[in-house]
Design a protein around this motif. Sequence first.
Motif: not given
Length: 573
Positions: A270-272, A293-294, A265-266, A268, A291
């Motif tokens: 955002t989870r990768f 979320d994509k 998780t970055r 900001d 990502p």
Amino acid sequence: MPRRLDFLWLGFLRKIEIRYRLINSFILVSLVPLLISGLLAYRETTRATQDKVRAYSVQVAKQISQNLMLRMEKIEDISEELALSDKLQRLLANYYGDDDAAAAAARSGVARVLLDTFGSLPDVNQKYLLDRRRQVIDPQIFAPLASNISRVAEEAPDLSGRAWWTLYNGGHGQKSVAMLREIRFTGNNRPAGMLFVGVRPSYFFSIFEGVDLGYDSSLFIVDASDGAVVVQGRDTSFSSADPALLEGITASLGQRRNSDFISYTRADGTRFYAAIAQLPHTSWWVVSATPSDKLNADTRSVRDKIIAIGLLCFAASLVLSALIARSISVPLQRLVGAMKEAGSGDTTVRVEQAGGDEIAVLSRKFNEMAGKLQQNKEELEEQVALRTRELERANRKLEALSATDGLTGVANRRRFDEVLANELRRSVRSGHALALLMLDVDYFKKYNDRYGHLAGDECLRIVARVLQKSSRRATDLVARYGGEEFSVIIAESDTAHAVQQAENICQAIFALKLPHADSPFGYITASIGVASLQPDEETTSEQLLRIADQALYHAKYQGRNRVVLGSDATQML
């Protein structure tokens, strides 16, 4: 009592028309699973998409890692050949010598050698040679650049003969890729300096072209030691890796399973998901980050499509169920399903044969046909396996015959030419000497004239056995060069060993005491020419053959039954 309940229940159903019974029952049976599947579709589709992305991205990362290694090994191989070359070795010896003029000439010669070696590689933009003190041997180099290169060389670990790749500041505010290799004198293995080769990042960037994982994925190479991004694909918006990614890479090194796919998780939020593959002997990692979320957005779209398609199929099925009686549709569906499986190659499938109507007759005929197909398939597979084994045996036999002399059983001329070329290249790389013996049976034509060709053939076979017995090392090769001439390739052999082996062969042939009335020696003898040298990149097979052939000529000229060592094409010892 149960029978009465059954009668009442069946009596109620009998008051409803069959088509409505089918429709109502189909709604109850089909709608509930459809609703349940709709609720589970998002979770299952998400998991399936993640598994697919994981499998594909891991393979892509590994493939890119292998392609990068191939490109790095190309630079490493060229630098290794340069480090071991006689020309560079001589220049370094002059550089460290007491002769100032020779040392100055060596500085200029080093620049020319580097340009000749790497000038044809457009992606190599910098090539320098550093001395033992890690100072650049080039008086024209800018002082800041020389300082940067020296600092990189000082920071290099113990190379132990292996190339080391790193990033460095090329003096223009950008990071560049560099390879360093230690150079030692081949004579005494003492340190002679270090080779520095700067490579444009575009040399590696082309590997990313055409690779698109979708889902806004990013492909890049990161240095796990400091987080610097070495090379990146289309997304060039960052110059360093996220700390959470580096922590995940470090944690993966201690895991036994699933170390090639991590999540992080970055800052900001955002989870990768990231597939990672390490480049051997470096701290660099190939990373494919996606990502989450994509992925979820895509799975939500898939879920909606699944539900829409399911509802459409459900509506169509309701219409069909009103037109087709269950007693016809179910057996036909079973039969059609079995036919599909058989059409896909599964000839073991069978269908139920209960009943006496037309569908049951079709089912029995289908089962008979499937049984015959299964039998024919097994027989065909057995025949194919048998023919394959026979073909493999024939190919192995043909390959052995194509490289063997039919009369003597040793290697033929074709095999000799291939092995000599390979051993010559290997000798240049390893720095070991290579020896070649050319043997000719003395007065063989007279032997054939007196004793006949059958006796001559047997004589050649006996000589071939003597040569094979004297060449016991796996790297030696005995070959029939032509007629009564034989050749022996002796790899990694000095001159004394090659001459001694030739002498042993001459003595062994004479010791056979094969009568030869037309020979001054009274027995079968042989003359041998020896060529032994340390080849370089300019040496050819023809040169080695010419030296051995001239030595053989001198052996005959000096009276035969002897060994002569050739030093070059015109002088013999």
